[in-house]
Scaffold this motif. Structure first.
Motif, PDB file in Angstrom:
ATOM      1  N   GLY A 284      -1.355  -0.965  -5.406  1.00 35.06           N
ATOM      2  CA  GLY A 284      -1.179  -0.967  -3.962  1.00 35.06           C
ATOM      3  C   GLY A 284      -2.218  -1.760  -3.194  1.00 35.06           C
ATOM      4  O   GLY A 284      -2.112  -1.896  -1.975  1.00 35.06           O
TER       5      GLY A 284
ATOM      6  N   PHE B  81       0.838  -1.207   0.000  1.00 34.12           N
ATOM      7  CA  PHE B  81       0.000   0.000   0.000  1.00 34.12           C
ATOM      8  C   PHE B  81       0.867   1.249   0.000  1.00 34.12           C
ATOM      9  O   PHE B  81       0.605   2.212  -0.739  1.00 34.12           O
ATOM     10  CB  PHE B  81      -0.908  -0.033   1.231  1.00 34.12           C
ATOM     11  CG  PHE B  81      -1.946   1.047   1.266  1.00 34.12           C
ATOM     12  CD1 PHE B  81      -3.098   0.949   0.500  1.00 34.12           C
ATOM     13  CD2 PHE B  81      -1.781   2.157   2.061  1.00 34.12           C
ATOM     14  CE1 PHE B  81      -4.072   1.948   0.534  1.00 34.12           C
ATOM     15  CE2 PHE B  81      -2.741   3.165   2.101  1.00 34.12           C
ATOM     16  CZ  PHE B  81      -3.885   3.058   1.335  1.00 34.12           C
ATOM     17  N   ALA B  82       1.928   1.234   0.818  1.00 36.89           N
ATOM     18  CA  ALA B  82       2.802   2.400   0.932  1.00 36.89           C
ATOM     19  C   ALA B  82       3.540   2.662  -0.382  1.00 36.89           C
ATOM     20  O   ALA B  82       3.682   3.818  -0.814  1.00 36.89           O
ATOM     21  CB  ALA B  82       3.804   2.199   2.061  1.00 36.89           C
TER      22      ALA B  82
ATOM     23  N   GLN C 172      -8.238  -0.551   4.450  1.00 42.52           N
ATOM     24  CA  GLN C 172      -8.069   0.462   3.406  1.00 42.52           C
ATOM     25  C   GLN C 172      -7.214  -0.031   2.249  1.00 42.52           C
ATOM     26  O   GLN C 172      -7.209   0.575   1.177  1.00 42.52           O
ATOM     27  CB  GLN C 172      -7.456   1.737   3.990  1.00 42.52           C
ATOM     28  CG  GLN C 172      -6.012   1.618   4.398  1.00 42.52           C
ATOM     29  CD  GLN C 172      -5.411   2.952   4.848  1.00 42.52           C
ATOM     30  OE1 GLN C 172      -5.876   4.013   4.467  1.00 42.52           O
ATOM     31  NE2 GLN C 172      -4.379   2.885   5.675  1.00 42.52           N
ATOM     32  N   GLY C 173      -6.524  -1.156   2.441  1.00 41.60           N
ATOM     33  CA  GLY C 173      -5.688  -1.697   1.379  1.00 41.60           C
ATOM     34  C   GLY C 173      -6.258  -2.940   0.730  1.00 41.60           C
ATOM     35  O   GLY C 173      -5.548  -3.648   0.010  1.00 41.60           O
TER      36      GLY C 173
ATOM     37  N   ARG D 280       1.552   4.599  -2.873  1.00 42.09           N
ATOM     38  CA  ARG D 280       1.340   6.028  -2.584  1.00 42.09           C
ATOM     39  C   ARG D 280       2.452   6.878  -3.186  1.00 42.09           C
ATOM     40  O   ARG D 280       2.326   8.089  -3.297  1.00 42.09           O
ATOM     41  CB  ARG D 280       1.279   6.252  -1.067  1.00 42.09           C
ATOM     42  CG  ARG D 280       0.187   5.487  -0.333  1.00 42.09           C
ATOM     43  CD  ARG D 280      -1.224   5.984  -0.629  1.00 42.09           C
ATOM     44  NE  ARG D 280      -1.766   5.577  -1.903  1.00 42.09           N
ATOM     45  CZ  ARG D 280      -2.271   4.362  -2.165  1.00 42.09           C
ATOM     46  NH1 ARG D 280      -2.302   3.447  -1.222  1.00 42.09           N
ATOM     47  NH2 ARG D 280      -2.748   4.074  -3.330  1.00 42.09           N
ATOM     48  N   PHE D 281       3.544   6.216  -3.561  1.00 37.34           N
ATOM     49  CA  PHE D 281       4.683   6.935  -4.140  1.00 37.34           C
ATOM     50  C   PHE D 281       4.984   6.439  -5.560  1.00 37.34           C
ATOM     51  O   PHE D 281       6.125   6.376  -5.989  1.00 37.34           O
ATOM     52  CB  PHE D 281       5.909   6.802  -3.238  1.00 37.34           C
ATOM     53  CG  PHE D 281       5.769   7.540  -1.934  1.00 37.34           C
ATOM     54  CD1 PHE D 281       6.251   8.832  -1.805  1.00 37.34           C
ATOM     55  CD2 PHE D 281       5.117   6.960  -0.859  1.00 37.34           C
ATOM     56  CE1 PHE D 281       6.101   9.527  -0.616  1.00 37.34           C
ATOM     57  CE2 PHE D 281       4.967   7.641   0.336  1.00 37.34           C
ATOM     58  CZ  PHE D 281       5.456   8.940   0.460  1.00 37.34           C
TER      59      PHE D 281
END
Length: 284
Positions: A128, A60-61, A97-98, A64-65
């Motif tokens: 993600g 997930f992280a 949320q993921g 975000r990038f």
């Protein structure tokens, strides 16, 4: 994972439906690659939750990038095989949320007006995310074949369309994990009776499940054909013996963990000076 009995080999090896695979040769009572018992299995399952949560957060992280990686877990099975229990456990171990979950029911009139993949494509996981399909596009080559709702030529066309669809998913950064939970007819009978014996499970009982039992061999033939036609090197089928629910759960979780680990995930690098930010916080 100290203290828990491990798999002798990873389930991605022992459960993969490779060349020459025969569903008839699979023992639904077996626990391939795992020498422990039920209590050992429960202990192993508990140790895997933290690992699953960390890998999912990493996935997930990364997205975000700018990361493009994602997972799609496809669960197919006869009724009562335990899909719901596996979904419940896997999702409980991850940050909601993921996760993108979709249970595919009978298509609506609108969905029937489009090609069979139309409703599926709308639900594929975003970058993600861990997507989980409870049933899937494979219903359109299973039940449709069993009941003759599509011609043999159309079923063949759908096999090709499925392979192309999954290839596109893989090209977009998706790791596809396909699982058939394989129970015996006798085990299904026992589970249907158990639902009737427990008032708290009556809501799960559907007479339609009983009606479909009459087509058991036809369904097994349909699964064999689907596996033969759509188990590809990049998106292989894994057949999980599921008469023992505890084994099926740890096997699927290990498959999911292996898929996540294979993505070579990394925590995003900080785009700021950590020490400077610490000083600012301390002064605040």
């Amino acid at each position: 994972m100290a203290g828990a009995v491990q798999f002798d080999k990873h389930p991605s090896e022992t459960l993969r439906a490779g060349e020459g695979f025969s569903l008839a040769d699979v023992d639904p009572d077996a626990t391939p690659g795992y020498s422990g018992g039920k209590e050992d299995g429960k202990a192993l399952l508990a140790t895997m939750d933290d690992e699953l949560a960390e890998l999912q957060e990493k996935l997930f992280a990364e997205a975000r990038f700018g990361g493009r990686k994602r997972i799609l877990l496809i669960l197919q099975a006869m009724d009562t095989a335990g899909k719901g229990g596996i979904v419940k456990h896997v999702m409980a171990a991850m940050d909601p949320q993921g996760v993108q979950f979709k249970a595919f029911k009978a298509p609506t009139d609108e969905e029937k007006s489009y090609d069979f993949l139309w409703r599926i494509e709308k639900e594929v996981p975003a970058a993600g995310m861990v997507g989980v399909f409870d049933r899937s596009h494979y219903e359109d080559v299973l039940i449709h074949r069993v009941h003759g709702w599509a011609s043999p030529d159309e079923i063949k066309r759908r096999y090709v369309a499925i392979n192309e669809f999954e290839a596109r998913l893989i090209d977009s950064g998706t790791k596809v994990v396909k699982v058939m939970l394989y129970i015996s007819g006798e085990e299904q009978k026992a589970r249907l009776l158990a639902r009737l014996d427990n008032p708290a499970k009556h809501w799960k009982y559907n007479r339609g499940d009983l009606d479909e039992r009459a087509f058991w061999e036809d369904y097994m033939n349909a699964y064999q054909a689907a596996i033969d036609e759509t188990s590809t090197p990049d998106a292989p089928w894994h057949v999980v013996p599921a008469n023992k629910k505890w084994y099926a759960r740890i096997a699927v979780q290990r498959l999911l963990l292996g898929a996540l680990a294979g993505l070579d995930l990394e925590w995003p690098k900080a785009e700021f000076d950590v020490n400077t930010e610490r000083e600012l916080i301390l002064r605040s």
